[in-house]
Write a protein that holds these residues in place. Sequence first.
Motif, mmCIF file in Angstrom:
data_model
loop_
_atom_site.group_PDB
_atom_site.id
_atom_site.type_symbol
_atom_site.label_atom_id
_atom_site.label_comp_id
_atom_site.label_asym_id
_atom_site.label_seq_id
_atom_site.Cartn_x
_atom_site.Cartn_y
_atom_site.Cartn_z
ATOM 1 N N THR A 569 0.847 -1.185 0.000
ATOM 2 C CA THR A 569 0.000 0.000 0.000
ATOM 3 C C THR A 569 0.885 1.238 0.000
ATOM 4 N N ARG A 590 -2.888 0.665 -4.165
ATOM 5 C CA ARG A 590 -2.618 -0.688 -3.700
ATOM 6 C C ARG A 590 -2.294 -1.583 -4.899
ATOM 7 N N SER A 645 -2.740 -6.074 -10.844
ATOM 8 C CA SER A 645 -3.887 -5.218 -10.547
ATOM 9 C C SER A 645 -3.437 -4.026 -9.714
ATOM 10 N N SER A 647 -5.334 -0.782 -7.536
ATOM 11 C CA SER A 647 -6.544 -0.089 -7.083
ATOM 12 C C SER A 647 -6.147 1.244 -6.462
ATOM 13 N N ASN A 648 -6.985 2.266 -6.703
ATOM 14 C CA ASN A 648 -6.679 3.618 -6.240
ATOM 15 C C ASN A 648 -7.912 4.243 -5.604
ATOM 16 N N THR A 649 -7.674 5.061 -4.608
ATOM 17 C CA THR A 649 -8.718 5.914 -4.042
ATOM 18 C C THR A 649 -8.155 7.316 -3.863
ATOM 19 N N ASN A 672 -13.068 4.450 -6.241
ATOM 20 C CA ASN A 672 -12.138 3.442 -6.747
ATOM 21 C C ASN A 672 -11.719 3.807 -8.161
ATOM 22 N N ASN A 674 -9.704 1.205 -10.641
ATOM 23 C CA ASN A 674 -9.076 -0.113 -10.672
ATOM 24 C C ASN A 674 -8.661 -0.484 -12.088
ATOM 25 N N SER A 676 -6.837 -3.999 -14.051
ATOM 26 C CA SER A 676 -6.412 -5.382 -13.867
ATOM 27 C C SER A 676 -6.197 -6.046 -15.224
ATOM 28 N N SER A 697 -12.143 0.204 -14.260
ATOM 29 C CA SER A 697 -13.414 0.607 -13.654
ATOM 30 C C SER A 697 -13.165 1.691 -12.634
ATOM 31 N N THR A 698 -14.132 2.561 -12.491
ATOM 32 C CA THR A 698 -14.045 3.643 -11.510
ATOM 33 C C THR A 698 -15.454 4.034 -11.077
#
Length: 918
Positions: A569, A590, A645, A647-649, A672, A674, A676, A697-698
């Motif tokens: 992270t 992540r 993959s 992932s983000n915030t 999100n 993401n 992948s 995707s978001t």
Amino acid sequence: MTLQKTSHNFTKIAFIPLQTNLFHIVLLSFFLTFGATNIYSQDIAKKTKPITAAQQKKAAEADTNAKTTVTDTITKEKDSVKTDSIKPKKAFLEGKVKYKALGYTKLDNKQKLTTLYDEAELYYQDIELKSGIIIMDYEKNEVYAGRIKDSTGKYTQYPNFKQGSNVIEPDSIRFNFKTKKALIWNSRTDQGEFNVKAAITKKENDSVYFLKGARFTTSTNKENPEYYFQTSKVKFIPGKKVITGLTHLVIADVPTPIALPFAFFPMSKETSVSGLILPSYNDSNNRGFSLQNGGYYFALSDHYDLTVLADYYTNGSYGMRFESSYATRYKFRGNVNVRFENLINSERGYPDYSKQNIYNIQWSHSRDSKANPNSSFSASVNLGSSKYFQQSINQSNIGSSLNNTLSSSVSYSKTFNIIPQARLSLSATHSQNTQTESINMTLPTLQFSLDRMYPFVGKDGVKKGFFKNINLQYNLNGRNYITTTDSLFFKPEMFRDAKIGFQHSIPLSTNFKLFKYFSASTSVNYEEIWYTKTIRKEYDVEQSAVIDRTVNGFDAFRTYNFSASLGTTIYGTFNFGENKKIQAIRHVMRPSVSYGYTPSFEKYYDTYDSNASGNMDIMDKQYTRFEGGIFGVPGLSNSNTMGISISNTFEAKVTDKDSTKTEPKKVMLLNNLNLSTSYNLDADGVTALAWSPTRVSTGAQFFQNKLNANFAATLDPYAIDNSGRRINKYNIDNGGSLFRMTSANITLNYAISSKDKDDKKNKAKDQTTRNGGREDDLFGTATDLNDNRQSLFDGSEEEGEDTITEFFNAELPWDMTFAYSFTYGNNNRENKITGNSLMISANTDLTPKWKVGISTGYDFVQKGVTYTQLRFERDLSSWRMSLNWMPFGPNANWNFFIGIKSGILSDIKWEKRNFNNR
């Protein structure tokens, strides 16, 4: 008391009982004079007893002994009269009387009256009486109560007479303590949902009242109800029933021609009472005239009931419904609905004549967790004919009719508190496609598992590091899988092709930290699959084709695989200054990398001769006898892949608009983001390509989380040939962009309202969700044809609410819901918008009593208006009027209703509906 001389010169004392009324008046005067208390009580048990015959014999013997001895002792002796001919009077009161008054208490011994004035209260046995003035008449054994005038000359402090649970609020009352009869003027009383007012009421005893000039209503406005039933005479038995003479309906003080020669209203104190359910009259273009929703309600016990309803049409169509609810406190609750309809269209002999049977079964059951914490049982069943909600003659439920799937689940689970802990569950599932009429079921599914075991953990119980975190489990999954159709449901053919299988799995895994900042995990999984049926492919000379022959008997295969993952992270903060509106933006990323390997299990594959020539191409003619198994088949080739993959915030700190708050406000910018993809390490570029399409995707929320926006897309790095098949050539090398977008979709959901509204339960909306429809009203609001008293809106109006707010208001209550969906497809260079639609639902209160609503939409691809519903509703205090109209489409219909909201008068209604296709 009198004194008499006897023959023996002794003083004879004879006791004569006093009059009871005089005795109590003297006693009452004593208490009032000395101010000891204002509570008057009497005890009728203490009375003077007459001398018995035994006492008389004893006195005679004493007289004989007294001849030689002179004594001055006075003894009691029996009177010459054996018994007193005058029997003592019984007191007219059988208990204590307590009273008080704020103004004054006046005692009139001459007239035997006691007067209580101003906030007077009197309590006697189970009777409570409160009034402005109370007068007790001891001569007549009666009590009078009435209202008094205030300083302005207005009557106040009306009597309130309560006996047990019955409460009466009259103008004045006259009550006899001895007979317990009463005469009441202008009485007002609440009996269940009824408010009863009578000019004169005669209380015959504790259980019977006679009313003259009575009116009864469910309106909360007792003095000026918007409607009531007027009758000249009534026999009223509290908590049981009301029997009336000639009764007619009065609306807004205007008598209507609606009258009954007599009426009977059950008024049991029980929560439910058995009784008839009157049907409603309707007509249909296809089936003629009808009586619908008539039947009987059975209050079988406090724990369960049964409702039987029926419909009948003049062309022979009919329907039956059985509805039952059950509950046991702290144990379980549920309900069952069984519906059957025999539908006949048109008339026999006409070309459009048809006949069919449809049905639907629903069961909902939940168990209280406190009943048994180690086991649970639940059920949610919705199965039946695929076309039931589209063709039912007693459903106006578009949300359910547009649903393509019916699903059910019944499950039982139990936990065994052993070491290691074990869990067992049995379940039955059902999934039905209402368009294709295909049904998939598991009858049942058996699952058993043992909790994680850590063989290398020491006595301290610390799980840290690679070895101490090594753990293993055991899982068993068994299924009896059935695939059938609507027409073969629960017929022998349905069970003949059932597939049975068992899956055993033992995962061995561990997790640990790597280089302080990375989290790593590894696992090895062993699986063993059991089947009771396999297949054998062979060439059939008669059919000149390869056929699959079923081989009954036990068979199994075993597989294993390895997987590992590594992730971390990363936090990043961009500061803009505390004096800025946006003080900082925080980014959390992540990334993770995973690896999976499954070897080839070619040993479970066989070959077959496809043309009986004896020449077999191994690559084309290989198959496994486990094909079609419910837990899959062993892999023919290796699987050696690596997954990537990220992932983000994104979150922001902003200055709060409220100057009194010192801390900044946190706002989520992106929920999100993401990405992948995966890479096949064994790809040869011919049979398999290295990179899989990338999925992006978001999602985000805007306007105080009222707008939900979601976007997703699939990006393929490879080009395609003229047939649409992916080739081993990157799209950028084929003259295109870096990625080829094969699909994308955008969804927007926005709900706004003039004020925050609490979610309130609506019976029809709950039934829509249970049938498989939407929870919102974008497809309209469902109408429960069994009970049209339910509101078409949120059900916020209260029964009998009669408060009128200001007509002209700066803000009218309203709410709106938007849903937008956009879908793009370009898998084979079609570059086509496959879906583009907007749905809107809006509701508003035009006045405090008028509600209107609309649900509609537009399909930009089909270029047409989607399902549309118009809703109108008028709150008539104790009544409700509504119109539900679907103006066009295959489900076009309208439904009008006006009736009393109260359940006890639910049969007083008028409804009319029309379905164009039913």
